[in-house]
Design a protein around this motif. Sequence first.
Motif, mmCIF file in Angstrom:
data_model
loop_
_atom_site.group_PDB
_atom_site.id
_atom_site.type_symbol
_atom_site.label_atom_id
_atom_site.label_comp_id
_atom_site.label_asym_id
_atom_site.label_seq_id
_atom_site.Cartn_x
_atom_site.Cartn_y
_atom_site.Cartn_z
ATOM 1 N N GLY A 16 109.267 -141.063 -22.729
ATOM 2 C CA GLY A 16 108.846 -141.856 -23.887
ATOM 3 C C GLY A 16 107.868 -141.177 -24.808
ATOM 4 N N GLU B 249 115.755 -141.004 -27.327
ATOM 5 C CA GLU B 249 116.622 -139.957 -27.900
ATOM 6 C C GLU B 249 115.991 -138.617 -27.573
ATOM 7 N N VAL C 79 88.646 -143.674 -27.447
ATOM 8 C CA VAL C 79 90.001 -143.188 -27.727
ATOM 9 C C VAL C 79 89.850 -141.798 -28.335
ATOM 10 N N GLY D 63 107.930 -144.513 -34.815
ATOM 11 C CA GLY D 63 109.140 -145.293 -35.120
ATOM 12 C C GLY D 63 108.878 -146.048 -36.424
ATOM 13 N N TYR E 27 91.338 -150.965 -33.846
ATOM 14 C CA TYR E 27 91.357 -150.859 -32.379
ATOM 15 C C TYR E 27 91.052 -152.199 -31.714
ATOM 16 N N ASN F 184 114.098 -140.297 -22.263
ATOM 17 C CA ASN F 184 113.620 -140.691 -23.592
ATOM 18 C C ASN F 184 114.739 -141.385 -24.360
ATOM 19 N N ALA G 189 104.172 -143.284 -25.911
ATOM 20 C CA ALA G 189 104.287 -144.672 -26.384
ATOM 21 C C ALA G 189 105.625 -145.300 -26.020
ATOM 22 N N GLY G 190 106.670 -144.487 -25.866
ATOM 23 C CA GLY G 190 108.001 -145.028 -25.586
ATOM 24 C C GLY G 190 108.095 -145.761 -24.277
ATOM 25 N N TRP H 156 90.621 -139.137 -30.817
ATOM 26 C CA TRP H 156 91.216 -139.006 -32.141
ATOM 27 C C TRP H 156 91.696 -137.586 -32.397
ATOM 28 N N TYR I 103 99.796 -132.229 -29.548
ATOM 29 C CA TYR I 103 99.304 -131.219 -28.599
ATOM 30 C C TYR I 103 97.926 -131.607 -28.104
ATOM 31 N N ASN J 75 99.017 -142.652 -23.631
ATOM 32 C CA ASN J 75 98.848 -144.024 -24.112
ATOM 33 C C ASN J 75 97.441 -144.536 -23.845
ATOM 34 N N VAL J 76 96.968 -145.369 -24.749
ATOM 35 C CA VAL J 76 95.621 -145.938 -24.595
ATOM 36 C C VAL J 76 95.716 -147.387 -24.098
ATOM 37 N N SER K 117 107.591 -138.294 -28.195
ATOM 38 C CA SER K 117 108.313 -137.488 -29.191
ATOM 39 C C SER K 117 107.925 -136.018 -29.090
ATOM 40 N N HIS L 42 94.245 -139.429 -23.666
ATOM 41 C CA HIS L 42 93.811 -139.803 -25.015
ATOM 42 C C HIS L 42 92.873 -140.998 -24.994
HETATM 43 C C1 BV8 Z 1 93.104 -131.265 -29.467
HETATM 44 C C2 BV8 Z 1 94.873 -141.884 -29.535
HETATM 45 C C3 BV8 Z 1 91.709 -129.424 -29.179
HETATM 46 C C4 BV8 Z 1 94.733 -142.590 -30.801
HETATM 47 C C5 BV8 Z 1 96.262 -139.997 -30.043
HETATM 48 C C6 BV8 Z 1 98.624 -127.128 -31.646
HETATM 49 C C7 BV8 Z 1 99.671 -127.132 -32.561
HETATM 50 C C8 BV8 Z 1 99.714 -128.096 -33.575
HETATM 51 C C9 BV8 Z 1 98.705 -129.060 -33.698
HETATM 52 C C10 BV8 Z 1 97.660 -129.031 -32.800
HETATM 53 C C11 BV8 Z 1 97.615 -128.088 -31.786
HETATM 54 N N1 BV8 Z 1 96.486 -128.312 -31.051
HETATM 55 C C12 BV8 Z 1 95.811 -129.354 -31.584
HETATM 56 C C13 BV8 Z 1 96.504 -129.816 -32.662
HETATM 57 C C14 BV8 Z 1 96.090 -130.920 -33.517
HETATM 58 C C15 BV8 Z 1 96.504 -132.264 -32.957
HETATM 59 C C16 BV8 Z 1 98.002 -132.434 -33.005
HETATM 60 O O1 BV8 Z 1 98.683 -132.254 -32.007
HETATM 61 N N2 BV8 Z 1 98.481 -132.838 -34.169
HETATM 62 C C17 BV8 Z 1 99.909 -133.118 -34.290
HETATM 63 C C18 BV8 Z 1 100.083 -134.349 -35.197
HETATM 64 C C19 BV8 Z 1 100.586 -131.891 -34.869
HETATM 65 N N3 BV8 Z 1 96.035 -132.492 -31.615
HETATM 66 C C20 BV8 Z 1 94.787 -132.941 -31.428
HETATM 67 O O2 BV8 Z 1 93.999 -133.108 -32.338
HETATM 68 C C21 BV8 Z 1 94.370 -133.237 -30.007
HETATM 69 N N4 BV8 Z 1 93.119 -132.572 -29.762
HETATM 70 O O3 BV8 Z 1 94.083 -130.588 -29.331
HETATM 71 O O4 BV8 Z 1 91.838 -130.820 -29.381
HETATM 72 C C22 BV8 Z 1 90.331 -129.098 -29.420
HETATM 73 C C23 BV8 Z 1 89.917 -127.825 -29.127
HETATM 74 C C24 BV8 Z 1 88.638 -127.497 -29.337
HETATM 75 C C25 BV8 Z 1 87.749 -128.426 -29.865
HETATM 76 C C26 BV8 Z 1 88.165 -129.700 -30.176
HETATM 77 C C27 BV8 Z 1 89.472 -130.044 -29.958
HETATM 78 C C28 BV8 Z 1 94.114 -134.728 -29.785
HETATM 79 C C29 BV8 Z 1 95.386 -135.499 -29.958
HETATM 80 C C30 BV8 Z 1 95.142 -136.957 -29.531
HETATM 81 C C31 BV8 Z 1 95.283 -137.859 -30.738
HETATM 82 N N5 BV8 Z 1 95.219 -139.255 -30.290
HETATM 83 N N6 BV8 Z 1 96.141 -141.221 -29.570
HETATM 84 C C32 BV8 Z 1 95.500 -143.879 -30.749
HETATM 85 O O5 BV8 Z 1 96.363 -144.069 -29.872
HETATM 86 O O6 BV8 Z 1 95.200 -144.701 -31.623
HETATM 87 S S1 BV8 Z 1 97.790 -139.363 -30.292
HETATM 88 C C33 BV8 Z 1 98.978 -140.582 -30.341
HETATM 89 O O7 BV8 Z 1 100.218 -139.846 -30.382
HETATM 90 C C34 BV8 Z 1 99.109 -141.458 -29.118
HETATM 91 O O8 BV8 Z 1 98.292 -141.081 -28.021
HETATM 92 C C35 BV8 Z 1 100.568 -141.229 -28.731
HETATM 93 O O9 BV8 Z 1 100.824 -141.456 -27.417
HETATM 94 C C36 BV8 Z 1 100.657 -139.798 -29.071
HETATM 95 C C37 BV8 Z 1 101.967 -139.135 -29.033
HETATM 96 O O10 BV8 Z 1 102.903 -139.986 -29.612
HETATM 97 P P1 BV8 Z 1 104.050 -140.512 -28.640
HETATM 98 O O11 BV8 Z 1 103.406 -141.150 -27.458
HETATM 99 O O12 BV8 Z 1 105.010 -139.416 -28.374
HETATM 100 O O13 BV8 Z 1 104.696 -141.659 -29.479
HETATM 101 P P2 BV8 Z 1 105.793 -141.509 -30.616
HETATM 102 O O14 BV8 Z 1 105.867 -142.805 -31.344
HETATM 103 O O15 BV8 Z 1 105.550 -140.246 -31.390
HETATM 104 O O16 BV8 Z 1 107.161 -141.271 -29.817
HETATM 105 C C38 BV8 Z 1 107.675 -142.309 -29.009
HETATM 106 C C39 BV8 Z 1 108.868 -141.719 -28.286
HETATM 107 O O17 BV8 Z 1 109.374 -142.715 -27.396
HETATM 108 C C40 BV8 Z 1 110.000 -141.343 -29.219
HETATM 109 O O18 BV8 Z 1 110.541 -140.098 -28.831
HETATM 110 C C41 BV8 Z 1 111.039 -142.451 -28.999
HETATM 111 O O19 BV8 Z 1 112.361 -141.974 -29.113
HETATM 112 C C42 BV8 Z 1 110.758 -142.846 -27.583
HETATM 113 N N7 BV8 Z 1 111.071 -144.242 -27.258
HETATM 114 C C43 BV8 Z 1 110.932 -145.322 -28.059
HETATM 115 N N8 BV8 Z 1 111.305 -146.431 -27.372
HETATM 116 C C44 BV8 Z 1 111.660 -146.028 -26.119
HETATM 117 C C45 BV8 Z 1 111.493 -144.636 -26.041
HETATM 118 N N9 BV8 Z 1 111.776 -143.927 -24.938
HETATM 119 C C46 BV8 Z 1 112.221 -144.624 -23.859
HETATM 120 N N10 BV8 Z 1 112.393 -145.958 -23.856
HETATM 121 C C47 BV8 Z 1 112.129 -146.693 -24.955
HETATM 122 N N11 BV8 Z 1 112.313 -148.029 -24.927
#
Ligand code: BV8
Length: 232
Positions: A179, A207, A152, A30, A60, A205, A17-18, A154, A185, A96-97, A181, A113
Amino acid sequence: MRMRQTGRMRIVVLTGAGISAESGVPTFRGPDGLWEGHRIEDVATPAGYDADPEAVLAFYDARRRALASVAPNAAHRALARLEGAIGDELLVVTQNVDDLHDRAGSRNLIHMHGELRRARCLACDARPEWQGDLIDRPRCPRCGERMLRPDVVWFGEMPYGLDRIEQAVVACDVFVSIGTSGEVYPAAGYVALAAAFGARTVELNLEPSDPVVPFDDARAGRAGALVPAWVE
Ligand code: BV8
């Protein structure tokens, strides 16, 4: 750094998303990362949709409509220019979507995603491109049923393109994370996979994230400045 005989470098870029923040698209974790007081992980789930489909469709629809008022920024455009220069040596994998990479001109692009600009039919599994709202339960263009949801991925659902992504990450010479965090996964695990297979890893990134393995090169700053500088 491992280079192929041709001396050309295979690059995988993972974006989050960043990279879209400077285009005006809110990030997830954020201050603007909450949706009506809920964490994204609580509503972007099949259970969240089953519990209140209208609320999730409206969420959405609002984000899809907002795409009309944002545009790709210098970071998206720099990656499209890089693809123009090195072709299929570059793969962009985005979490990103939004459609900003597409509108900037990236074609070697995987939306792991899913995409706001696509719907998915729960009756026939069609994934039509979609511009309008889904809250009005429009008919699927293929089967005519009124069972379209956002295309999308989920939490708890299988992301798109995992085989192709993992093959590219294992084979790449340079892995660049922009961009994100690194909390979601399997995307967050790609830096460790790339490093295990000898790639040089770079983070651009706002940070430093807290990766499972440290990046070889971590640069802090805005993507709109860091990415064009890195591409040049
Ligand atoms: C799956 C669509 C397997 C929705 C999204 C292993 C360990 C732990 C947990 C899990 C694991 N395996 C699976 C999981 C569960 C889960 C998961 O990871 N949970 C997390 C919360 C712990 N994962 C899943 O469920 C995934 N599926 O693994 O399936 C499977 C196997 C068998 C059978 C079935 C399934 C699916 C995950 C997808 C979820 N959907 N998006 C929507 O968008 O509405 S995720 C959502 O988070 C977005 O896609 C987003 O892109 C994504 C990640 O977030 P970031 O993009 O990093 O955004 P964030 O705000 O967090 O960070 C922004 C960063 O940018 C920051 O660091 C900031 O400092 C920086 N920034 C800000 N401004 C700037 C910048 N950088 C540069 N310039 C700037 N200007």
